[in-house]
Design an enzyme around this catalytic site. Structure first.
Site, mmCIF file in Angstrom:
data_model
loop_
_atom_site.group_PDB
_atom_site.id
_atom_site.type_symbol
_atom_site.label_atom_id
_atom_site.label_comp_id
_atom_site.label_asym_id
_atom_site.label_seq_id
_atom_site.Cartn_x
_atom_site.Cartn_y
_atom_site.Cartn_z
ATOM 1 N N ASP A 82 0.852 -1.192 0.000
ATOM 2 C CA ASP A 82 0.000 0.000 0.000
ATOM 3 C C ASP A 82 0.892 1.247 0.000
ATOM 4 O O ASP A 82 1.772 1.392 0.855
ATOM 5 C CB ASP A 82 -0.879 -0.042 1.271
ATOM 6 C CG ASP A 82 -2.004 0.978 1.237
ATOM 7 O OD1 ASP A 82 -2.506 1.276 0.134
ATOM 8 O OD2 ASP A 82 -2.382 1.469 2.318
ATOM 9 N N HIS A 83 0.691 2.135 -0.947
ATOM 10 C CA HIS A 83 1.433 3.400 -1.026
ATOM 11 C C HIS A 83 2.958 3.242 -0.996
ATOM 12 O O HIS A 83 3.637 3.870 -0.184
ATOM 13 C CB HIS A 83 1.021 4.359 0.110
ATOM 14 C CG HIS A 83 -0.385 4.831 -0.010
ATOM 15 N ND1 HIS A 83 -0.774 5.807 -0.903
ATOM 16 C CD2 HIS A 83 -1.508 4.442 0.633
ATOM 17 C CE1 HIS A 83 -2.083 5.998 -0.799
ATOM 18 N NE2 HIS A 83 -2.552 5.177 0.123
ATOM 19 N N ASP A 104 2.964 4.881 -5.399
ATOM 20 C CA ASP A 104 2.274 6.154 -5.174
ATOM 21 C C ASP A 104 3.205 7.314 -5.535
ATOM 22 O O ASP A 104 4.013 7.761 -4.722
ATOM 23 C CB ASP A 104 1.826 6.227 -3.710
ATOM 24 C CG ASP A 104 1.156 7.553 -3.387
ATOM 25 O OD1 ASP A 104 1.062 8.417 -4.297
ATOM 26 O OD2 ASP A 104 0.741 7.733 -2.228
ATOM 27 N N HIS A 179 -7.287 9.320 4.540
ATOM 28 C CA HIS A 179 -6.954 8.235 5.468
ATOM 29 C C HIS A 179 -7.275 8.690 6.892
ATOM 30 O O HIS A 179 -7.223 9.879 7.188
ATOM 31 C CB HIS A 179 -5.457 7.912 5.397
ATOM 32 C CG HIS A 179 -5.025 7.359 4.068
ATOM 33 N ND1 HIS A 179 -3.889 7.773 3.433
ATOM 34 C CD2 HIS A 179 -5.579 6.423 3.269
ATOM 35 C CE1 HIS A 179 -3.758 7.101 2.291
ATOM 36 N NE2 HIS A 179 -4.767 6.288 2.167
ATOM 37 N N GLY A 180 -7.563 7.741 7.744
ATOM 38 C CA GLY A 180 -7.735 8.064 9.162
ATOM 39 C C GLY A 180 -9.182 8.360 9.526
ATOM 40 O O GLY A 180 -10.097 8.140 8.731
ATOM 41 N N HIS A 207 -9.409 4.990 -1.998
ATOM 42 C CA HIS A 207 -8.666 4.992 -0.732
ATOM 43 C C HIS A 207 -9.486 5.748 0.309
ATOM 44 O O HIS A 207 -10.391 6.494 -0.031
ATOM 45 C CB HIS A 207 -7.303 5.664 -0.924
ATOM 46 C CG HIS A 207 -6.313 4.768 -1.610
ATOM 47 N ND1 HIS A 207 -5.206 4.252 -0.965
ATOM 48 C CD2 HIS A 207 -6.282 4.278 -2.865
ATOM 49 C CE1 HIS A 207 -4.541 3.487 -1.816
ATOM 50 N NE2 HIS A 207 -5.156 3.488 -2.983
ATOM 51 N N THR A 232 -8.662 2.139 8.870
ATOM 52 C CA THR A 232 -9.100 2.742 10.138
ATOM 53 C C THR A 232 -10.228 1.952 10.817
ATOM 54 O O THR A 232 -10.201 1.763 12.039
ATOM 55 C CB THR A 232 -9.542 4.199 9.893
ATOM 56 O OG1 THR A 232 -8.432 4.895 9.324
ATOM 57 C CG2 THR A 232 -9.960 4.883 11.177
HETATM 58 P P1 13P Z 1 -8.907 4.437 5.920
HETATM 59 O O1 13P Z 1 -7.886 5.016 6.868
HETATM 60 O O2 13P Z 1 -10.048 5.390 5.665
HETATM 61 O O3 13P Z 1 -9.373 3.114 6.344
HETATM 62 O O4 13P Z 1 -8.172 4.261 4.506
HETATM 63 C C1 13P Z 1 -7.206 3.268 4.342
HETATM 64 C C2 13P Z 1 -6.512 3.361 3.029
HETATM 65 O O5 13P Z 1 -6.968 4.008 2.099
HETATM 66 C C3 13P Z 1 -5.249 2.626 2.869
HETATM 67 O O6 13P Z 1 -4.675 2.806 1.611
#
Ligand code: 13P
Length: 280
Positions: A82-83, A104, A179-180, A207, A232
């Site tokens: 991821d990223h 990314d 995110h978060g 995302h 999250t």
């Molecule tokens: P959340 O933090 O909203 O769950 O998003 C996670 C994410 O996009 C990881 O790439």
């Protein structure tokens, strides 16, 4: 069965459904993800960030998912970086056994992003590894609080050019989610999604998939989102279960509270898969 995104997402756009990516960095969360996906009979994508790799060790993450893919052999599973911010981390993940990577390059100018992403696609080529690129920006909670105007939305034309020049298998599009924990005015910008979805046929990735209105998640899936990233909501479930146990029970046994936290992950995964695709 451990596979890549292409196999998991190949029919998703046509079929109007999405597969969830759940992030993990330890054994119990990974087990909860596998158990929840298995109960739903759903393919699943395990997401591991650079921080997760630093925390757990890349070989441990690979071994955990490999073992789970053998235990739950009826469920197609992918292990996805991821990223990944650099070519080097994408290369390292592929060499360690990841079946898919996200590169990314969204913080770079458009042409630089294309260059970096194409380099990763070329490295992945012939290795049965899928590559996700990113256009626009998935906001970082803290940065967004400082500068809300920092969000850049991609155009359909940029998406088409990016996919054509890089050859990515899936495209993450900055749609206004972060995110978060949720921000007060966080929402999916459907006009941006429509423009991009009309311009390209590749699977699109959302995302920041936690704590969004269910109606909006389902609408985004119907419009072309084939992969919904979730971190999250699992953290909330896991940490909430541990907090409750430590408050309610005089236990010294990590297996007790981690076992309850693993079950909480399983239930959160089931809820999320139902939210994304209804009951199937
Ligand atoms: P959340 O933090 O909203 O769950 O998003 C996670 C994410 O996009 C990881 O790439």
């Amino acid at each position: 069965m451990l596979t890549n995104l292409n196999k998991i997402l190949s029919d998703a756009r046509k079929g109007g459904y999405a597969i969830a990516q759940f992030n993990f960095s330890d054994l119990e969360v990974a087990q909860g993800i596998a158990e929840g996906a298995s109960e739903m009979g759903s393919s699943v994508i395990f997401g591991a960030s650079e921080k997760a790799i630093e925390y757990a060790g890349i070989e441990n993450l690979v071994d955990i998912v490999k073992n789970l893919s053998e235990q739950f052999s009826q469920i197609p599973m992918a292990l996805h970086l991821d990223h990944g911010k650099t070519f080097e981390i994408c290369q390292k993940a592929i060499e360690a056994g990841f079946t898919s990577v996200m590169v990314d390059g969204s913080k770079h100018p458009f042409e630089e992003n294309i260059k970096l992403t194409r380099k990763v696609v070329e490295f992945a080529k012939g290795k049965d590894i899928s590559v996700e690129g990113e256009l626009g920006m998935v906001a970082d909670l803290k940065k967004l609080e400082i500068d809300k105007d920092a969000i850049v939305f991609p155009t359909g034309e940029q998406a088409r050019e990016f996919i054509e020049k890089t050859g990515v298998d899936a495209l993450a599009v900055g749609l206004g989610t972060a995110h978060g924990l949720p921000l007060p005015d966080e929402r999916i910008h459907f006009a941006v999604l429509k423009e991009v979805a009309d311009a390209v046929s590749a699977p699109l990735v959302l995302h920041g998939g936690s704590n969004l209105p269910t109606f909006d998640v389902k609408k985004a899936v119907k419009m072309g989102v084939c992969k919904v990233n979730v971190d999250t909501e699992l953290r909330q479930a896991f940490t909430g279960a541990i907090r409750k146990d430590l408050k309610d029970k005089a236990t010294l046994d990590p297996r007790e509270y981690l076992g309850d936290a693993r079950e909480a992950i399983k239930q959160a995964v089931i809820r999320k898969i139902k939210e994304i695709n209804g009951e199937h």
